[in-house]
Scaffold this active site. Structure first.
Site, PDB file in Angstrom:
ATOM      1  N   LYS A 121       0.819  -1.225   0.000  1.00  0.00           N
ATOM      2  CA  LYS A 121       0.000   0.000   0.000  1.00  0.00           C
ATOM      3  C   LYS A 121       0.847   1.267   0.000  1.00  0.00           C
ATOM      4  CE  LYS A 121      -4.511  -1.490   1.444  1.00  0.00           C
ATOM      5  NZ  LYS A 121      -5.634  -1.378   2.326  1.00  0.00           N
ATOM      6  N   LYS A 204      -4.755  -9.838  -5.778  1.00  0.00           N
ATOM      7  CA  LYS A 204      -6.006 -10.154  -5.093  1.00  0.00           C
ATOM      8  C   LYS A 204      -7.108  -9.155  -5.485  1.00  0.00           C
ATOM      9  CE  LYS A 204      -6.254  -7.618  -0.834  1.00  0.00           C
ATOM     10  NZ  LYS A 204      -7.212  -7.470   0.203  1.00  0.00           N
ATOM     11  N   LYS A 207     -11.168  -3.796  -2.917  1.00  0.00           N
ATOM     12  CA  LYS A 207     -12.124  -2.682  -3.033  1.00  0.00           C
ATOM     13  C   LYS A 207     -11.488  -1.478  -3.696  1.00  0.00           C
ATOM     14  CE  LYS A 207     -13.702  -3.189   1.646  1.00  0.00           C
ATOM     15  NZ  LYS A 207     -12.423  -2.977   2.324  1.00  0.00           N
TER      16      LYS A 207
HETATM   17  N1  AQP Z   1      -9.598 -10.886  -2.414  1.00  0.00           N
HETATM   18  C1  AQP Z   1      -9.937 -11.353  -1.219  1.00  0.00           C
HETATM   19  N2  AQP Z   1     -10.175 -12.667  -1.034  1.00  0.00           N
HETATM   20  C2  AQP Z   1     -10.535 -13.167   0.191  1.00  0.00           C
HETATM   21  N3  AQP Z   1     -10.678 -12.369   1.281  1.00  0.00           N
HETATM   22  C3  AQP Z   1     -10.452 -11.046   1.125  1.00  0.00           C
HETATM   23  N4  AQP Z   1     -10.517  -9.998   1.971  1.00  0.00           N
HETATM   24  C4  AQP Z   1     -10.206  -8.862   1.317  1.00  0.00           C
HETATM   25  N5  AQP Z   1      -9.945  -9.122   0.039  1.00  0.00           N
HETATM   26  C5  AQP Z   1     -10.085 -10.473  -0.111  1.00  0.00           C
HETATM   27  C6  AQP Z   1     -10.875 -10.125   3.372  1.00  0.00           C
HETATM   28  O1  AQP Z   1     -11.899  -9.174   3.637  1.00  0.00           O
HETATM   29  C7  AQP Z   1     -11.742  -8.705   4.970  1.00  0.00           C
HETATM   30  C8  AQP Z   1     -11.812  -7.213   5.016  1.00  0.00           C
HETATM   31  O2  AQP Z   1     -10.720  -6.606   4.453  1.00  0.00           O
HETATM   32  P1  AQP Z   1     -10.418  -5.060   4.683  1.00  0.00           P
HETATM   33  O3  AQP Z   1     -11.394  -4.205   4.012  1.00  0.00           O
HETATM   34  O4  AQP Z   1     -10.270  -4.761   6.121  1.00  0.00           O
HETATM   35  O5  AQP Z   1      -9.027  -4.873   4.066  1.00  0.00           O
HETATM   36  P2  AQP Z   1      -8.367  -5.563   2.846  1.00  0.00           P
HETATM   37  O6  AQP Z   1      -7.966  -6.951   3.210  1.00  0.00           O
HETATM   38  O7  AQP Z   1      -7.270  -4.654   2.420  1.00  0.00           O
HETATM   39  O8  AQP Z   1      -9.556  -5.615   1.763  1.00  0.00           O
HETATM   40  P3  AQP Z   1      -9.682  -4.862   0.403  1.00  0.00           P
HETATM   41  O9  AQP Z   1     -10.968  -5.216  -0.215  1.00  0.00           O
HETATM   42  O10 AQP Z   1      -8.455  -5.102  -0.418  1.00  0.00           O
HETATM   43  O11 AQP Z   1      -9.776  -3.357   0.855  1.00  0.00           O
HETATM   44  P4  AQP Z   1      -8.853  -2.114   0.484  1.00  0.00           P
HETATM   45  O12 AQP Z   1      -8.807  -2.096  -1.009  1.00  0.00           O
HETATM   46  O13 AQP Z   1      -9.532  -0.929   1.076  1.00  0.00           O
HETATM   47  O14 AQP Z   1      -7.520  -2.377   1.116  1.00  0.00           O
HETATM   48  C9  AQP Z   1     -10.434  -9.301   5.512  1.00  0.00           C
HETATM   49  O15 AQP Z   1     -10.729 -10.417   6.301  1.00  0.00           O
HETATM   50  C10 AQP Z   1      -9.723  -9.724   4.264  1.00  0.00           C
HETATM   51  O16 AQP Z   1      -8.831 -10.803   4.482  1.00  0.00           O
END
Ligand code: AQP
Length: 344
Positions: A121, A204, A207
């Site tokens: 990030k 992966k 969001k």
């Molecule tokens: N691609 C994924 N596959 C499986 N699990 C996932 N999680 C996120 N992406 C995947 C799980 O969702 C939960 C919440 O995640 P978060 O929003 O706290 O942060 P993150 O992991 O960084 O998720 P994003 O969607 O990628 O958000 P942004 O883009 O804002 O950083 C966690 O349990 C995560 O493992």
């Protein structure tokens, strides 16, 4: 449930999601779907909308407010019952930030520097990243340990942060010669613990990926879901009869995993069912399945979002219940550390 449950700590589940943009399919399959299943395990479940984590990268204030309510709606629409689980947003329970500060003083810079999410990030220009982004895992440890949570359901990408939570608990217990914080277990289960981008099988699904085509949002309508799966990157080969045949085909493997997780069966069963079929057949079947599973959630989210005051009320109620668990644990932590709290 494993190990930590056997210690003196009462089993308790905690997890959270950042209110950034819309919930995506990876969040749903890797996290929310598991949260809902754990609600029926007989163990107390606490689910948080981690708005303080969200602002470690810039968030427009009105977008943050909207995303917080939308995430609450997403949790509830997916089956989370705010009466059976505690559902709240992090900033309404000040003890998260208070314990987070103590853990900033327990965690080591070297530990944070090794976090892959920090590296991903912050990118090449880490000098410009916020201090909050660097300290993110220490606040996450506070989120979990503030409730003496023994189990944390997460996707694969969060495993390293839960391991760091264990390191912080162990160092705190060791430094202060106590057995106060549990050594929390990550719960990473299901056919889709790491859902990959629809545009690139090595990244992966996220969001915050700049390409909306890379992900399925829980707010997408049926046509958009079908169109995104139709355009998803794949190869030209038909599906093999066994999983071994997908070894060097990450995009194909990803779609099979998604199908398996959505239909609650193993990836082996899915390849056996579609063996020899091309993506011209498999993608529409996957789109139909995804629409059948996700559309009711999207419809319910829309209904809930029409009454933001009710969502705020639910979050306020959850915060009150969360606070009642957190406050005594924070007070005891202050006491262990040697901080005076006068009776008022
Ligand atoms: N691609 C994924 N596959 C499986 N699990 C996932 N999680 C996120 N992406 C995947 C799980 O969702 C939960 C919440 O995640 P978060 O929003 O706290 O942060 P993150 O992991 O960084 O998720 P994003 O969607 O990628 O958000 P942004 O883009 O804002 O950083 C966690 O349990 C995560 O493992």
């Amino acid at each position: 449930m494993a190990d930590a449950a056997k210690t003196k700590f009462t089993p308790r589940v905690f997890s959270g999601i950042q209110p950034t943009n819309h919930l995506q399919l990876g969040n749903y399959l890797g996290a929310v779907k598991r949260f809902v299943q754990m609600q029926d395990s007989g163990i107390e479940t606490i689910y948080c909308i981690v708005d303080q984590h969200a602002i470690t990268v810039w968030q427009d204030p009105s977008d943050l407010r909207h995303a917080t309510r939308e995430l609450a709606a997403g949790y509830i629409a997916a089956g989370l019952d705010p009466k059976r689980s505690i559902l709240f947003n992090q900033s309404q329970v000040p003890a998260h930030a208070q314990l987070g500060w103590i853990f900033n003083c327990v965690a080591r810079m070297g530990w944070m520097n090794r976090m892959t999410q920090w590296k991903d990030k912050a990118g090449k220009d880490s000098e410009k990243a916020s201090l909050g982004l660097f300290a993110y895992p220490s606040l996450m440890a506070a989120d979990i340990l503030l409730y003496h949570a023994t189990h944390v359901p997460v996707g694969e990408d969060q495993k390293q942060h839960v391991e760091l939570t264990r390191d912080i608990a162990m160092k705190f217990n060791h430094d202060y010669k106590v057995d106060f914080f549990p050594i929390t277990e990550p719960v990473i289960e299901g056919a889709a613990t790491r859902v990959m981008s629809l545009r690139d099988g090595s990244k992966k699904m996220s969001k915050s990926d700049p390409s909306d085509q890379s992900r399925i949002n829980l707010t997408d309508d049926a046509d958009t879901i079908a169109q995104k799966f139709r355009k998803a990157r794949t190869d030209a080969e038909p599906l093999p009869g066994t999983l071994a045949g997908l070894k060097d085909r990450p995009e194909a493997r990803n779609l099979v995993n998604i199908y398996a997780a959505l239909s609650d069966q193993t990836a082996e069963k899915v390849v056996a069912e579609f063996a020899g079929q091309g993506f011209g057949t498999f993608k529409p079947a996957l789109a139909d399945l995804a629409v059948a599973k996700l559309s009711p959630i999207a419809t319910e989210m829309k209904r809930l979002m029409a009454d933001p005051a009710e969502i705020d009320r639910i979050l306020g109620d959850g915060a009150e219940r969360a606070n009642a668990i957190a406050e005594p644990i924070l007070a005891k932590t202050f006491d262990i550390v040697g901080m005076i709290r006068s009776q008022r």
